[in-house]
Write a protein that holds these residues in place. Structure first.
Motif, PDB file in Angstrom:
ATOM      1  N   LEU A   1     -27.106 -11.198 -16.129  1.00 17.20           N
ATOM      2  CA  LEU A   1     -25.699 -11.270 -16.511  1.00 17.20           C
ATOM      3  C   LEU A   1     -25.192  -9.901 -16.963  1.00 17.20           C
ATOM      4  N   CYS A   2     -25.984  -9.194 -17.743  1.00 15.57           N
ATOM      5  CA  CYS A   2     -25.576  -7.862 -18.221  1.00 15.57           C
ATOM      6  C   CYS A   2     -25.339  -6.909 -17.053  1.00 15.57           C
ATOM      7  N   ILE A   3     -26.261  -6.932 -16.089  1.00 19.63           N
ATOM      8  CA  ILE A   3     -26.106  -6.060 -14.918  1.00 19.63           C
ATOM      9  C   ILE A   3     -24.861  -6.450 -14.126  1.00 19.63           C
ATOM     10  N   CYS A   4     -24.633  -7.758 -13.974  1.00 18.96           N
ATOM     11  CA  CYS A   4     -23.453  -8.228 -13.237  1.00 18.96           C
ATOM     12  C   CYS A   4     -22.163  -7.793 -13.921  1.00 18.96           C
ATOM     13  N   LEU A   5     -22.127  -7.861 -15.253  1.00 24.14           N
ATOM     14  CA  LEU A   5     -20.934  -7.448 -15.990  1.00 24.14           C
ATOM     15  C   LEU A   5     -20.659  -5.956 -15.834  1.00 24.14           C
ATOM     16  N   VAL A   6     -21.718  -5.160 -15.831  1.00 28.88           N
ATOM     17  CA  VAL A   6     -21.560  -3.711 -15.653  1.00 28.88           C
ATOM     18  C   VAL A   6     -21.098  -3.398 -14.228  1.00 28.88           C
ATOM     19  N   ILE A   7     -21.708  -4.063 -13.249  1.00 23.34           N
ATOM     20  CA  ILE A   7     -21.293  -3.863 -11.854  1.00 23.34           C
ATOM     21  C   ILE A   7     -19.840  -4.261 -11.670  1.00 23.34           C
ATOM     22  N   TYR A   8     -19.454  -5.380 -12.265  1.00 24.08           N
ATOM     23  CA  TYR A   8     -18.054  -5.809 -12.174  1.00 24.08           C
ATOM     24  C   TYR A   8     -17.126  -4.776 -12.804  1.00 24.08           C
ATOM     25  N   SER A   9     -17.532  -4.198 -13.928  1.00 23.28           N
ATOM     26  CA  SER A   9     -16.707  -3.199 -14.602  1.00 23.28           C
ATOM     27  C   SER A   9     -16.455  -2.000 -13.696  1.00 23.28           C
ATOM     28  N   TYR A  10     -17.520  -1.496 -13.075  1.00 20.89           N
ATOM     29  CA  TYR A  10     -17.376  -0.341 -12.186  1.00 20.89           C
ATOM     30  C   TYR A  10     -16.586  -0.714 -10.923  1.00 20.89           C
ATOM     31  N   THR A  11     -16.909  -1.865 -10.346  1.00 18.64           N
ATOM     32  CA  THR A  11     -16.244  -2.267  -9.107  1.00 18.64           C
ATOM     33  C   THR A  11     -14.749  -2.473  -9.331  1.00 18.64           C
ATOM     34  N   GLY A  12     -14.415  -3.242 -10.382  1.00 23.92           N
ATOM     35  CA  GLY A  12     -13.003  -3.479 -10.679  1.00 23.92           C
ATOM     36  C   GLY A  12     -12.251  -2.193 -10.958  1.00 23.92           C
ATOM     37  N   GLY A  13     -12.893  -1.278 -11.693  1.00 25.39           N
ATOM     38  CA  GLY A  13     -12.252  -0.017 -12.037  1.00 25.39           C
ATOM     39  C   GLY A  13     -12.008   0.866 -10.835  1.00 25.39           C
ATOM     40  N   PHE A  14     -13.011   1.025  -9.978  1.00 33.23           N
ATOM     41  CA  PHE A  14     -12.873   1.974  -8.875  1.00 33.23           C
ATOM     42  C   PHE A  14     -12.103   1.398  -7.687  1.00 33.23           C
ATOM     43  N   VAL A  15     -12.147   0.095  -7.488  1.00 32.73           N
ATOM     44  CA  VAL A  15     -11.275  -0.501  -6.468  1.00 32.73           C
ATOM     45  C   VAL A  15      -9.819  -0.325  -6.874  1.00 32.73           C
ATOM     46  N   SER A  16      -9.533  -0.531  -8.147  1.00 33.73           N
ATOM     47  CA  SER A  16      -8.178  -0.307  -8.650  1.00 33.73           C
ATOM     48  C   SER A  16      -7.772   1.151  -8.505  1.00 33.73           C
ATOM     49  N   ALA A  17      -8.725   2.061  -8.728  1.00 33.45           N
ATOM     50  CA  ALA A  17      -8.436   3.490  -8.593  1.00 33.45           C
ATOM     51  C   ALA A  17      -8.093   3.860  -7.160  1.00 33.45           C
ATOM     52  N   ILE A  18      -8.763   3.238  -6.203  1.00 33.87           N
ATOM     53  CA  ILE A  18      -8.450   3.477  -4.788  1.00 33.87           C
ATOM     54  C   ILE A  18      -7.013   3.063  -4.493  1.00 33.87           C
ATOM     55  N   ILE A  19      -6.625   1.895  -4.991  1.00 33.97           N
ATOM     56  CA  ILE A  19      -5.261   1.394  -4.763  1.00 33.97           C
ATOM     57  C   ILE A  19      -4.232   2.320  -5.408  1.00 33.97           C
TER      58      ILE A  19
END
Length: 311
Positions: free
Chosen positions: A139-157
C-alpha cells in the motif's frame, strides 16, 4: 509588436534585484540555503535507508518527501545562483518549459504525498494494533507511485497547455523561475479553456489533497479525544505535529499563489511567497522531521558512532 510563442526562443528572468551588491549577497544566502537543503535531505534519506529501526511506513514517506524536496530545490536554486553572478539572465524556451514541467510535477507530487502521510498518521492513531497490517509495504509503495504519477501526468497537461499560449510584447519574466503567473502575464490572451484546465489541476492536485488532509485530521482529533490517558494523547499529538507544520507551511503558500484569479496577481508579492515554498521549504523539512524526532536523532547518533568506530 505581437509575436506568437513559436517565434520566442528565450525568456529573460528578472530575478530579485539588479543591484550587483545585493545580487552577491543573495548568491551567498541562496548557496547557503541550498547547501543545507542538500546535506539535510541526503542525511535524512541515508538514515532512513541504513537504520532498520526506521523501516516503517511513516519514515518510508518521510524519505520520499526528502527525495522530492532535494529534487524540487535543485530545479530552482542552481538557476537562481547563475542569475545572481552572471549578466546573462536568459533561459531558452525549451529550458523554461523543462523547468516548468519539473516544477509543476514535483509540486503536485508533494501535495499528494503529504495527503498520503496524513492518512498514515490517521491509521497509526486510530488503529495502532492494525497499523502494520493496514499500512502494508504494498500500500505504501502504491501511494507513492500514485503521488508521482498524478503529479507528473498533471504537469504534462499543464505544460502543454501553457506553452501553446501566444506570447506577445516582450519576453521578460518578472520572477526567478518559469511559473504560471508570470507566463500568463506575457500571454496575449488567456482562453477560458486554459483557465478551466488550470482550475481543474489546482482542484485535483491541491484542493483535493487539502480536503483529504483535513478529513484525516478530523478523524485524528476524534481518535485522540477517545484516548483516556493524557500521556497517550500527548504521544498521539507528537506523532502528527511535524506533518501538520509541513502541511500548513506548504499548502498555505501554495494556495496563496495558485488559487487566485489572474486579475489579482501581484508578481512582486508572489515572488517572495514562491521563494518560501521553492527554496526555503525544502531546507526546513529535514529540520521539521528530525529536530523533535527522537528516533531520527538516535539513528543519527548511531551513524556517528559507527563512522567514528570505523575511523
Amino acid at each position: 509588436m505581437e509575436r506568437s510563442n513559436h517565434t520566442v526562443t528565450e525568456f529573460i528572468l528578472v530575478g530579485f534585484t539588479t543591484d550587483p551588491t545585493m545580487q552577491l549577497v543573495l548568491f551567498v544566502v541562496f548557496l547557503g540555503v541550498y547547501s543545507l537543503t542538500v546535506v539535510g535531505n541526503i542525511t535524512l534519506m541515508v538514515l532512513i535507508c541504513n537504520d532498520s529501526r526506521l523501516h516503517t511506513p511513516m519514515y518510508f514517506f518521510i524519505g520520499n518527501l526528502s527525495f522530492l524536496d532535494l529534487w524540487y530545490s535543485s530545479v530552482y536554486t542552481p538557476k537562481i545562483l547563475m542569475t545572481c553572478i552572471s549578466e546573462d539572465k536568459s533561459i531558452s524556451f525549451a529550458g523554461c518549459a523543462t523547468q516548468f514541467f519539473f516544477s509543476a510535477g514535483l509540486a503536485y507530487s508533494e501535495c499528494h504525498l503529504l495527503a498520503a502521510m496524513a492518512y498514515d498518521r490517521y491509521v497509526a492513531i486510530s488503529s495502532p494494533l492494525l497499523y502494520a497490517q493496514v499500512m502494508s509495504r504494498r500500500l505504501c509503495i502504491c501511494l507513492v507511485i500514485y503521488s508521482y504519477t498524478g503529479g507528473f501526468v498533471s504537469a504534462i497537461i499543464l505544460t502543454s497547455n501553457t506553452f501553446t499560449l501566444d506570447f506577445c510584447g516582450d519576453n521578460i519574466i518578472n520572477d526567478f523561475f518559469c511559473d504560471v503567473p508570470p507566463l500568463v502575464k506575457l500571454a496575449c490572451g488567456v482562453m477560458e479553456s486554459y483557465q478551466a484546465v488550470l482550475y481543474f489541476l489546482v482542484a485535483y492536485n491541491v484542493i483535493t489533497p487539502t480536503m483529504l488532509i483535513l478529513a484525516s485530521y478530523l478523524f485524528i482529533i476524534a481518535a485522540i479525544l477517545r484516548i483516556h490517558s493524557s500521556q497517550g494523547r500527548r504521544k498521539a499529538v507528537s506523532t502528527c505535529s511535524s506533518h501538520l507544520v509541513s502541511v500548513t507551511l506548504y499548502f498555505g503558500s501554495f494556495l496563496y499563489i495558485y488559487s487566485r484569479p489572474k486579475t489579482s496577481y501581484s508578481l512582486e508579492r508572489d515572488k517572495m511567497v514562491s521563494t518560501f515554498y521553492t527554496v526555503l521549504f525544502p531546507m526546513l523539512n529535514p529540520m521539521i522531521y528530525s529536530l523533535r524526532n527522537k528516533d531520527v536523532k538516535e539513528a543519527l547518533k548511531r551513524l556517528f558512532q559507527f563512522t567514528h568506530s570505523e575511523v
